[in-house]
Design an enzyme around this catalytic site. Sequence first.
Site, mmCIF file in Angstrom:
data_model
loop_
_atom_site.group_PDB
_atom_site.id
_atom_site.type_symbol
_atom_site.label_atom_id
_atom_site.label_comp_id
_atom_site.label_asym_id
_atom_site.label_seq_id
_atom_site.Cartn_x
_atom_site.Cartn_y
_atom_site.Cartn_z
ATOM 1 C CD GLN A 27 -6.221 1.785 -5.273
ATOM 2 O OE1 GLN A 27 -6.279 2.105 -4.080
ATOM 3 N NE2 GLN A 27 -5.576 2.521 -6.169
ATOM 4 C CB SER A 28 -4.285 -4.670 -1.242
ATOM 5 O OG SER A 28 -4.173 -5.254 0.032
ATOM 6 C CG ASN A 29 -8.609 -1.490 2.272
ATOM 7 O OD1 ASN A 29 -8.321 -0.387 1.827
ATOM 8 N ND2 ASN A 29 -9.842 -1.979 2.232
ATOM 9 C CB ALA B 171 -0.950 -3.871 0.092
#
Length: 333
Positions: free
Chosen positions: A88-90, A92
């Site tokens: 859930q990386s911002n 990425a």
Amino acid sequence: MTPAIARVRAALNRQPRVPLAVLPTPLVEAARFREALGGPSRCPRILIKRDDLTALGLGGNKARKLEYLVADARAAGATTLITTGAVQSNHARMTAAAACMAGMRCTLVLTATEDTPAMAGNLLLDSLYGASIRLVPSIDPMFAVGHDEAVVAEVVEEERAAGRTPYVIPVGGSSGVGVFGYVSGTAELVEQLASAGETPTRLYYASGSRGTQAGLTLGARLCAAGYEVYGVAVSAGEPEKIERAKRIANEAADRLGLPFPRAEALKIDYARGLPAEHVDAVARIVAEDVEVWAAGVELVMEELAAGEPLPGRIHLCGGGSRLPEIRAALGAE
């Protein structure tokens, strides 16, 4: 615009940049938050720099870094952006959006605690932005941390084999090039504070992969910001991350042509009266510091008596007590 910020902006203008963010972001007062913390009698004023409103891929602070990273990738002839992060990386998600805007391919190597994570949130947006996704199993049941290096290497080789040119962005965009984003952000913030007549004493930020830390710390020094920078760690790996922050901050300073060691060496030579390269330029640079120092002398006893630290800009003059201008100022008093 102060001479310090003018120098920083000139150095940044020499770096390639792709406009991706809506800038400047607003600076607002969190008045109700202050009230919730006890009001004026218990809590100082709180200002928030709204870097969640950069707009790229629904917004976030990584947009500032990606403007320089995408430009660097283009300059290298890259066709594919590759980066890593949690599922859930911002970072990425924003890298996928940046690749979309730049007309580039994007592959995300994401670490997950589940074999088949729900297609929701940032992971859903990654897909909608057209990114190719590779999942890596987590080595920690609580955190999405895994061995992604080997998978990144595989993706790089696959891209090359397909005749494409990959560009790997470190986790969080934390590289010397990525640091430019928050050196620029600092210049923007310092000018906003000056325009609003605000003089905060501390700047707090979330400290993860340390690219933002490196940019804010370097920016504060180069822009003669009047506040101290304080990070709040949001992930583990402190010793290695501290070294990363130092390394990429110095790399960014070198690339901008504003390295700390060279600046200090010039100042020492100048103070000793020895021949120094570009003496006139050094004299102009230190003039602002001397003005700040002289004003600080008037405040020092009051500040120390009250148990308060000296203003951040006064610390920038440290080591300069033998500068000719300071000796002259002392002699004139």
